[in-house]
Design an enzyme around this catalytic site. Structure first.
Site, PDB file in Angstrom:
ATOM      1  CE  LYS A 148      -4.547   0.553   0.435  1.00 39.10           C
ATOM      2  NZ  LYS A 148      -5.471  -0.445  -0.107  1.00 39.10           N
ATOM      3  N   GLY A 193     -20.755   6.652   2.377  1.00 35.29           N
ATOM      4  CA  GLY A 193     -19.720   6.973   1.392  1.00 35.29           C
ATOM      5  C   GLY A 193     -20.319   6.979   0.003  1.00 35.29           C
ATOM      6  N   GLY A 204     -18.203   7.683  -2.876  1.00 39.95           N
ATOM      7  CA  GLY A 204     -17.090   7.726  -3.829  1.00 39.95           C
ATOM      8  C   GLY A 204     -17.271   6.596  -4.820  1.00 39.95           C
ATOM      9  N   GLY A 210     -19.094   3.528  -3.055  1.00 37.02           N
ATOM     10  CA  GLY A 210     -20.462   3.812  -2.615  1.00 37.02           C
ATOM     11  C   GLY A 210     -21.425   4.063  -3.771  1.00 37.02           C
ATOM     12  CE1 TYR A 211     -23.738   6.411  -9.678  1.00 36.76           C
ATOM     13  CE2 TYR A 211     -21.576   5.777 -10.529  1.00 36.76           C
ATOM     14  CZ  TYR A 211     -22.916   6.041 -10.735  1.00 36.76           C
ATOM     15  OH  TYR A 211     -23.451   5.940 -12.001  1.00 36.76           O
TER      16      TYR A 211
HETATM   17  N1  GLU Z   1      -7.294  -0.039  -3.493  1.00 34.70           N
HETATM   18  C1  GLU Z   1      -7.999  -1.248  -3.747  1.00 34.70           C
HETATM   19  C2  GLU Z   1      -8.010  -2.144  -2.531  1.00 34.70           C
HETATM   20  O1  GLU Z   1      -7.863  -1.699  -1.410  1.00 34.70           O
HETATM   21  C3  GLU Z   1      -7.474  -1.951  -4.979  1.00 34.70           C
HETATM   22  C4  GLU Z   1      -6.049  -2.362  -4.903  1.00 34.70           C
HETATM   23  C5  GLU Z   1      -5.509  -2.836  -6.218  1.00 34.70           C
HETATM   24  O2  GLU Z   1      -6.229  -2.869  -7.180  1.00 34.70           O
HETATM   25  O3  GLU Z   1      -4.323  -3.167  -6.248  1.00 34.70           O
HETATM   26  O4  GLU Z   1      -8.258  -3.318  -2.623  1.00 34.70           O
END
Ligand code: GLU
Length: 415
Positions: A105, A217, A219, A222-223
């Protein structure tokens, strides 16, 4: 952001799982800690000519099962511990969906709402200039997350490609389709979540065409969740919210009307023909399905006892604290835990990586079919594990995922 430290929560969850699986202390120690982290300070020229310093992170939590994978968040209250927790959750998420990927992340402390488009682009490119040696199609593949978009992914992929001197679509996912994005990535998180809600409703004998839904939410997650509830099942969405507040109408709300209103006014609040409610009230509404689709730690020991929903579908990452989890389990709320419920995003990201690597694109129908299979299989492996051990769905998801990560660590000879 909140008084609860998300990384402490993530570690508590790993400890609980390690107890169930009776893991050796050395194995636990690896699972409790990120393998690598990069902290960067990046000066970016603002529109007024002055260079401002931004701080960012990229954490690779565990790559025993394959290259690290996970989004990049742009948030004013980003912390390294939030990114650590989220990278741990990505590890379990990829393992649970049986993707050949580890967890990572990233984040930049910034408020994208206060940046001009040019500034946003310069921040995005500067982040890649700072982390490019740490990422790559076979090393660590970022994606969109809170307040990051396909446009931002385009700039980042372009910057990385320029630095390495060749087109590298596979370095990042969630891109627009014209530059290596996948069909079906846009609504994948919500769609995957809806497939798990469908399976949960079948299990509980609930008719999805006859349920009420509240969504926190509005975003990307949510949408699309609001839209798909109606489109896939004919369910009635009675409440939605965003960071400014919520709206309620017992007759049902139209996802597209809310979307247009939010684009026009910047928020879902003050929609004509809807009652104003707070984000806290939304969570406690008497609905069948509750979907927290925004940030972490919104369901805590304070409000867990007031949750009336039969199904709690966690489209957000980390919306429920461990203490709240216990209360929800005692009260018979069927929780579809975050790293199962919102795994549709990374699953289609993985499909995007596959398509990028063999330079051939699947159509939307193909993506939906494959996503449905993956989500359904993962949901049922969690459900059967929960029944087998007599544990809640989150603990069961941990058991399935952590067992797979440990197996890979053993095969590699790490433990
Ligand atoms: N941000 C998204 C998650 O938390 C997608 C992560 C990704 O596609 O690598 O799962």
């Amino acid at each position: 952001m909140s008084v609860v430290n998300p990384f402490e929560v993530a570690q508590e969850q790993i400890d609980a799982c390690a107890d169930i699986l009776i893991l050796e202390p050395n194995v636990r120690e690896i699972l409790r800690n990120p393998m690598r982290e990069l902290h960067v300070s990046i000066p970016v020229r603002m529109d007024n000519g002055v260079a401002k310093l931004f701080h960012g992170f990229r954490v690779q939590y565990n790559d025993a099962r394959g290259p690290s994978k996970g989004g990049i968040r742009f948030h004013p209250e980003e912390t390294i511990d939030t990114v650590r927790a989220l990278s741990a959750w990505m590890t379990w998420k990829c393992a649970l969906l049986d993707l050949p990927l580890g967890g990572g992340k990233g984040g930049i402390i910034c408020n994208p709402k206060e940046l001009s488009k040019g500034e946003l682009e310069r921040v995005s490119r500067a982040y890649i200039q700072a982390v490019w040696q740490f990422i790559g199609p076979d090393i660590d593949v970022p994606a969109p997350d809170v307040y990051t978009t396909p446009e931002i992914m385009s700039w980042m992929m372009d910057e990385y490609s320029k630095i390495v001197g060749k087109s590298q679509f596979g370095v990042i996912t969630g891109k627009p389709i014209c530059i290596g994005g996948s069909a079906g990535r846009g609504d994948a998180t919500a769609r995957g979540g809806m497939y798990t809600v469908r399976e949960a409703a079948n299990e509980l004998g609930i008719d999805m065409s006859n349920v009420t839904v509240a969504i926190q939410g509005y975003g990307n997650a949510g949408y699309h969740a609001a839209r798909l509830c109606k489109e896939l099942f004919g369910s009635r969405v009675v409440a939605v919210s965003d960071s400014k507040g919520g709206i309620f109408n017992s007759e049902g709300l139209d996802s597209e009307i809310i979307y247009d209103h939010k684009v026009k006014t910047g928020s879902v609040t003050n929609l004509p023909n809807a009652q104003v409610i707070s984000n806290e009230d939304l969570l406690e509404l008497d609905v069948d399905v509750l979907i927290p689709g925004a940030l972490e730690n919104v369901i805590t020991e304070r409000n867990a006892k007031n949750i009336k929903a039969k199904i709690l579908a966690e489209l957000a990452n980390g919306p429920t604290t461990p203490k709240a989890d216990e209360t929800l389990y005692e009260n018979g709320v069927h929780v579809i835990p975050d790293f199962l419920c919102n795994a549709g995003g990374v699953t289609v990201s993985y499909f995007e990586m596959v398509q990028n690597s063999y330079m051939y694109n699947w159509d939307e129908e193909e993506v939906h079919k494959r996503l449905d299979e993956k989500m359904k299989t993962a949901y049922h492996s969690v459900l059967s594990t929960s029944k087998k051990y007599g544990i809640n769905m989150r603990k069961a998801a941990y058991v399935v995922a952590v067992e797979r990560v440990v197996e890979a660590m053993k095969c590699r000879g790490w433990v």
